[in-house]
Design a protein around this motif. Structure first.
Motif, short mmCIF file in Angstrom:
data_model
loop_
_atom_site.label_atom_id
_atom_site.label_comp_id
_atom_site.label_asym_id
_atom_site.label_seq_id
_atom_site.Cartn_x
_atom_site.Cartn_y
_atom_site.Cartn_z
N GLY A 107 -43.64 -20.34 20.23
CA GLY A 107 -44.98 -20.94 20.11
C GLY A 107 -45.09 -21.86 18.92
O GLY A 107 -45.70 -22.94 19.01
N ALA A 108 -44.46 -21.48 17.79
CA ALA A 108 -44.51 -22.34 16.61
C ALA A 108 -43.75 -23.64 16.85
O ALA A 108 -44.20 -24.72 16.43
N ARG A 109 -42.60 -23.55 17.55
CA ARG A 109 -41.84 -24.75 17.84
C ARG A 109 -42.62 -25.69 18.76
O ARG A 109 -42.62 -26.92 18.57
N VAL A 110 -43.27 -25.11 19.76
CA VAL A 110 -44.03 -25.94 20.71
C VAL A 110 -45.17 -26.65 19.99
O VAL A 110 -45.40 -27.86 20.20
N GLU A 111 -45.90 -25.95 19.15
CA GLU A 111 -47.00 -26.58 18.42
C GLU A 111 -46.49 -27.67 17.48
O GLU A 111 -47.10 -28.74 17.36
N ALA A 112 -45.36 -27.39 16.82
CA ALA A 112 -44.79 -28.40 15.93
C ALA A 112 -44.32 -29.62 16.72
O ALA A 112 -44.49 -30.76 16.28
N ARG A 114 -45.57 -30.73 19.57
CA ARG A 114 -46.75 -31.50 19.96
C ARG A 114 -47.30 -32.30 18.78
O ARG A 114 -47.73 -33.45 18.96
N ALA A 115 -47.29 -31.71 17.61
CA ALA A 115 -47.76 -32.43 16.42
C ALA A 115 -46.86 -33.62 16.11
O ALA A 115 -47.34 -34.69 15.69
N GLU A 254 -50.31 -33.09 9.52
CA GLU A 254 -50.44 -31.96 10.44
C GLU A 254 -49.07 -31.53 10.94
O GLU A 254 -48.79 -30.32 11.06
N ARG A 258 -47.17 -27.81 10.52
CA ARG A 258 -46.61 -27.05 11.64
C ARG A 258 -45.16 -26.67 11.38
O ARG A 258 -44.70 -25.60 11.81
N ARG A 261 -44.73 -23.35 9.51
CA ARG A 261 -44.84 -22.15 10.35
C ARG A 261 -43.54 -21.92 11.12
O ARG A 261 -43.11 -20.76 11.30
#
Length: 417
Positions: A107-112, A114-115, A254, A258, A261
């Motif tokens: 989940g952290a990789r996916v959010e990073a 996307r950022a 941002e 990310r 995290r």
């Protein structure tokens, strides 16, 4: 603008020379809006920005991938000595091992990811408006260089006409031979000025060709961009925090947050779960086997990478603050700069009209024998300087308009980047 002395036959000849020179150019640049649209697919700078978006998108897609399972086959006791001689006591185990990520790593990789995609898009948007501004400046510089060649061509023709008049006055005994020598020196100076203007034009069009990524060299301007300098602007209130530079820095900040995290979740050990089947050759039986393993975080807790990510966040926050200050300063100065260039252009145009009239009257006085050649030469230099000042003022006003458009996140002169 029509000069009074263009009513003379000599000036008609000079205009024809300028027009024929423009017609001889085989590769005219299209109007600026069209060239900007073409450059979206031909400019290397914009291609690089698009490639960065594609790169970030690919990495974001990869960030959501789960670890691959591991298939294994292990054979034991298939050869040896004593009772293990031969393969009658062999044990064969087929297993499937799967790593289970813990701590929210995926989940952290996916959010990073996307950022990072958003940051790449913001950077591309900023690159687009900066490119549009640079292309407008290069287009205007090329057009100005073309006009300077026309001015230099006309100046040479005027100098040659002045030399002809001076020679006629010398032969009539109304002027000393020194005046003819001075007039011929002015002709040589005008020729040198024309050569210099032509070299500058070649340089300006070369820069425009490279910037636009045009497949063939551009050598002339089809539609004037300098005419936009006289356009009256309706300036809407500027929001510094909506400028492309600030938005890009904000997106990068941002993305840096990310990444912290992501590095923190990597400190959490992952589980490896295995399940398999073991076959005993001796009695032809099978049994299930299973196992669980996890690394013990004794030496590596990823502290170095976490510290590096935190330092990157600090740098991104500093860049964000610098972008905010730059945007606020640019917003304050942008409107004032446009107003100042407006006044400068009006004054320059008035000065050019005055210089044209002064040259016309001085020439009449010289031909009538009432004024000296030096006054005519001075009037012609003043006219050349006035034209140069008007051209520079128009370029400065275009530059101010383009800078204001960049702060507003759009291409100048009504086009989208």
């Amino acid at each position: 603008m029509t000069s009074p002395y263009r009513r003379w036959p000599l000036c008609a000849v000079m205009a024809g020379v300028a027009l024929s020179a423009g017609a001889a150019s085989a590769d005219p640049a299209p109007p600026y809006p069209e060239l900007l649209r073409q450059a979206q697919t031909t400019s290397p700078r914009l291609a690089e920005a698009r490639a960065e978006i594609a790169r970030a998108t690919g990495l974001a897609h990869q960030a959501g991938a789960r670890p691959n399972p591991t298939l294994g086959v292990e054979i034991e006791n298939f050869s040896g000595s004593g009772p293990y001689k031969g393969s009658s006591l062999a044990e064969t185990t087929a297993s499937l091992e799967q790593t289970v990520e813990l701590g929210g790593k995926r989940g952290a990789r996916v959010e990073a990811g996307r950022a990072e995609v958003e940051a790449a898009r913001r950077r591309a948007a900023e690159a687009g408006v900066v490119f549009a501004q640079d292309l407008a400046a290069a287009y205007a510089q090329a057009e100005a260089a073309e006009r300077r060649v026309q001015f230099a061509t006309e100046a040479l023709a005027l100098a040659e006409e002045d030399a002809r008049v001076a020679t006629a006055l010398v032969e009539a005994g109304r002027e000393a031979d020194l005046r003819r020598v001075q007039a011929m020196a002015a002709v040589q100076g005008a020729r040198a000025g024309l050569d210099e203007a032509r070299a500058a034009r070649a340089t300006a069009f070369g820069a425009l060709t490279v910037l636009a990524g045009a497949p063939t060299p551009l050598s002339s301007i089809s539609t004037s961009l300098l005419a936009q300098a006289d356009r009256k602007l309706t300036i809407s209130p500027l929001d510094p925090l909506a400028s492309p530079g600030y938005l890009a820095a904000q997106a990068e900040r941002e993305a840096a947050a990310r990444r912290i995290r992501v590095e923190r979740t990597r400190a959490t050990p992952d589980l490896s779960i295995s399940l398999g089947v073991r076959r005993f050759q001796e009695d032809d039986t099978t049994a299930m086997v299973a196992g669980v393993s996890a690394p013990f975080p004794l030496f590596d807790r990823n502290r170095g990478n976490i510290g590096a990510a935190q330092a990157e966040l600090g740098a991104a926050e500093a860049r964000l603050e610098a972008a905010r200050l730059d945007a606020e300063a640019g917003a304050r100065a942008g409107v004032a700069r446009v107003a100042a260039t407006d006044s400068r252009l009006v004054a320059a145009r008035e000065g050019e009209r005055t210089a044209e009239e002064a040259y016309r009257l001085t020439r009449i006085g010289y031909e009538g024998g009432k004024l000296a050649l030096v006054e005519l030469l001075g009037a012609r230099r003043a006219l050349a300087d006035a034209r140069a000042q008007t051209l520079d003022a128009a370029l400065e006003r275009l530059s101010a308009q383009a800078a204001l458009a960049r702060l507003q996140g759009r291409a100048p002169f009504g086009e989208q980047p």
